[in-house]
Design a protein around this motif. Structure first.
Motif, PDB file in Angstrom:
ATOM      1  N   PRO A   1       0.826  -1.208   0.000  1.00  0.00           N
ATOM      2  CA  PRO A   1       0.000   0.000   0.000  1.00  0.00           C
ATOM      3  C   PRO A   1       0.864   1.263   0.000  1.00  0.00           C
ATOM      4  N   THR A   2       0.307   2.334  -0.493  1.00  0.00           N
ATOM      5  CA  THR A   2       1.030   3.609  -0.542  1.00  0.00           C
ATOM      6  C   THR A   2       1.368   4.096   0.861  1.00  0.00           C
ATOM      7  N   GLU A   3       0.420   4.003   1.754  1.00  0.00           N
ATOM      8  CA  GLU A   3       0.635   4.438   3.127  1.00  0.00           C
ATOM      9  C   GLU A   3       1.164   3.271   3.965  1.00  0.00           C
ATOM     10  N   PRO A   4       2.007   3.568   4.938  1.00  0.00           N
ATOM     11  CA  PRO A   4       2.550   2.506   5.792  1.00  0.00           C
ATOM     12  C   PRO A   4       1.438   1.736   6.504  1.00  0.00           C
ATOM     13  N   PRO A   5       1.634   0.431   6.688  1.00  0.00           N
ATOM     14  CA  PRO A   5       0.645  -0.349   7.434  1.00  0.00           C
ATOM     15  C   PRO A   5       0.535   0.152   8.878  1.00  0.00           C
ATOM     16  N   PRO A   6      -0.582  -0.104   9.543  1.00  0.00           N
ATOM     17  CA  PRO A   6      -0.722   0.297  10.948  1.00  0.00           C
ATOM     18  C   PRO A   6       0.410  -0.285  11.796  1.00  0.00           C
ATOM     19  N   GLY A   7       0.958   0.546  12.666  1.00  0.00           N
ATOM     20  CA  GLY A   7       2.027   0.102  13.552  1.00  0.00           C
ATOM     21  C   GLY A   7       3.411   0.128  12.927  1.00  0.00           C
ATOM     22  N   CYS A   8       3.539   0.609  11.702  1.00  0.00           N
ATOM     23  CA  CYS A   8       4.844   0.686  11.033  1.00  0.00           C
ATOM     24  C   CYS A   8       5.731   1.660  11.815  1.00  0.00           C
ATOM     25  N   PRO A   9       6.871   1.187  12.370  1.00  0.00           N
ATOM     26  CA  PRO A   9       7.688   2.067  13.207  1.00  0.00           C
ATOM     27  C   PRO A   9       8.509   3.113  12.437  1.00  0.00           C
ATOM     28  N   MET A  10       8.652   2.947  11.123  1.00  0.00           N
ATOM     29  CA  MET A  10       9.449   3.899  10.333  1.00  0.00           C
ATOM     30  C   MET A  10       8.674   4.339   9.086  1.00  0.00           C
ATOM     31  N   PRO A  11       7.648   5.174   9.255  1.00  0.00           N
ATOM     32  CA  PRO A  11       6.813   5.566   8.113  1.00  0.00           C
ATOM     33  C   PRO A  11       7.557   6.355   7.043  1.00  0.00           C
ATOM     34  N   THR A  12       8.546   7.136   7.413  1.00  0.00           N
ATOM     35  CA  THR A  12       9.292   7.899   6.399  1.00  0.00           C
ATOM     36  C   THR A  12      10.074   6.956   5.497  1.00  0.00           C
TER      37      THR A  12
ATOM     38  N   TRP B   1       9.278   3.911   4.923  1.00  0.00           N
ATOM     39  CA  TRP B   1       8.256   3.238   4.122  1.00  0.00           C
ATOM     40  C   TRP B   1       7.929   4.056   2.871  1.00  0.00           C
ATOM     41  N   ARG B   2       7.674   5.354   3.048  1.00  0.00           N
ATOM     42  CA  ARG B   2       7.255   6.191   1.914  1.00  0.00           C
ATOM     43  C   ARG B   2       8.359   6.300   0.860  1.00  0.00           C
ATOM     44  N   ILE B   3       9.607   6.423   1.285  1.00  0.00           N
ATOM     45  CA  ILE B   3      10.731   6.495   0.345  1.00  0.00           C
ATOM     46  C   ILE B   3      10.874   5.164  -0.392  1.00  0.00           C
ATOM     47  N   ALA B   4      10.840   4.074   0.363  1.00  0.00           N
ATOM     48  CA  ALA B   4      10.987   2.751  -0.251  1.00  0.00           C
ATOM     49  C   ALA B   4       9.823   2.452  -1.191  1.00  0.00           C
ATOM     50  N   HIS B   5       8.614   2.884  -0.823  1.00  0.00           N
ATOM     51  CA  HIS B   5       7.451   2.649  -1.681  1.00  0.00           C
ATOM     52  C   HIS B   5       7.598   3.393  -3.007  1.00  0.00           C
ATOM     53  N   ALA B   6       8.095   4.620  -2.952  1.00  0.00           N
ATOM     54  CA  ALA B   6       8.301   5.389  -4.188  1.00  0.00           C
ATOM     55  C   ALA B   6       9.301   4.674  -5.098  1.00  0.00           C
ATOM     56  N   LEU B   7      10.370   4.153  -4.518  1.00  0.00           N
ATOM     57  CA  LEU B   7      11.367   3.421  -5.292  1.00  0.00           C
ATOM     58  C   LEU B   7      10.765   2.120  -5.839  1.00  0.00           C
ATOM     59  N   HIS B   8      10.010   1.428  -5.021  1.00  0.00           N
ATOM     60  CA  HIS B   8       9.352   0.177  -5.429  1.00  0.00           C
ATOM     61  C   HIS B   8       8.422   0.432  -6.615  1.00  0.00           C
ATOM     62  N   ARG B   9       7.675   1.521  -6.559  1.00  0.00           N
ATOM     63  CA  ARG B   9       6.730   1.869  -7.626  1.00  0.00           C
ATOM     64  C   ARG B   9       7.463   2.215  -8.928  1.00  0.00           C
ATOM     65  N   LEU B  10       8.584   2.938  -8.828  1.00  0.00           N
ATOM     66  CA  LEU B  10       9.346   3.299 -10.031  1.00  0.00           C
ATOM     67  C   LEU B  10       9.931   2.088 -10.741  1.00  0.00           C
ATOM     68  N   HIS B  11      10.213   1.037  -9.984  1.00  0.00           N
ATOM     69  CA  HIS B  11      10.861  -0.138 -10.559  1.00  0.00           C
ATOM     70  C   HIS B  11       9.889  -1.313 -10.642  1.00  0.00           C
ATOM     71  N   ARG B  12       8.724  -1.022 -11.208  1.00  0.00           N
ATOM     72  CA  ARG B  12       7.702  -2.050 -11.376  1.00  0.00           C
ATOM     73  C   ARG B  12       8.022  -2.922 -12.603  1.00  0.00           C
ATOM     74  N   SER B  13       7.384  -4.070 -12.647  1.00  0.00           N
ATOM     75  CA  SER B  13       7.627  -5.040 -13.713  1.00  0.00           C
ATOM     76  C   SER B  13       6.953  -4.625 -15.009  1.00  0.00           C
ATOM     77  N   ASP B  14       7.645  -4.899 -16.087  1.00  0.00           N
ATOM     78  CA  ASP B  14       7.100  -4.734 -17.433  1.00  0.00           C
ATOM     79  C   ASP B  14       7.371  -6.066 -18.142  1.00  0.00           C
ATOM     80  N   GLY B  15       6.719  -7.112 -17.666  1.00  0.00           N
ATOM     81  CA  GLY B  15       6.999  -8.458 -18.166  1.00  0.00           C
ATOM     82  C   GLY B  15       8.234  -9.012 -17.478  1.00  0.00           C
ATOM     83  N   ASP B  16       9.238  -9.376 -18.272  1.00  0.00           N
ATOM     84  CA  ASP B  16      10.485  -9.908 -17.716  1.00  0.00           C
ATOM     85  C   ASP B  16      11.450  -8.815 -17.299  1.00  0.00           C
ATOM     86  N   HIS B  17      11.118  -7.583 -17.605  1.00  0.00           N
ATOM     87  CA  HIS B  17      12.029  -6.478 -17.318  1.00  0.00           C
ATOM     88  C   HIS B  17      11.390  -5.450 -16.399  1.00  0.00           C
ATOM     89  N   CYS B  18      12.258  -4.734 -15.731  1.00  0.00           N
ATOM     90  CA  CYS B  18      11.837  -3.644 -14.855  1.00  0.00           C
ATOM     91  C   CYS B  18      11.572  -2.411 -15.720  1.00  0.00           C
TER      92      CYS B  18
END
Length: 95
Positions: free
Chosen positions: A12-23, A25-42
């Protein structure tokens, strides 16, 4: 092994409940979203999952308090990936 507090394939875009490091989470989520799958390639063109996608997933887990031993390469890939999503980087364009 305990259940993860999020779906690693679609965190999810927002950290799960009880996430001790929300900042982290948000940085890692942005990176995760940028490097999404396009078939066999990122979206970055590398074979999926690329080093940045793997580092982002590790950071999402760390943000939720799931400790993982991190090889130095993963830490470098995470910080390099954070620089890729930083809006203050000159010439940076968000997708």
């Amino acid at each position: 092994m305990t259940a993860l507090p999020f779906d690693p394939l679609d965190p999810p875009t927002e950290p799960p409940p009880g996430c001790p490091m929300p900042t982290l989470w948000r940085i890692a989520h942005a990176l995760h979203r940028l490097h999404r799958s396009d078939g066999d390639h990122c979206a970055c063109g590398a074979r999926h999952p690329c080093v940045h996608r793997r580092a982002a997933l590790r950071a999402l887990l760390e943000a939720c308090g799931v400790p993982l031993p991190a090889p130095r390469a993963d830490i470098f890939d995470l910080w390099h990936g954070i620089l890729l999503v930083s809006p203050s980087r000159p010439g940076h364009q968000r997708r």
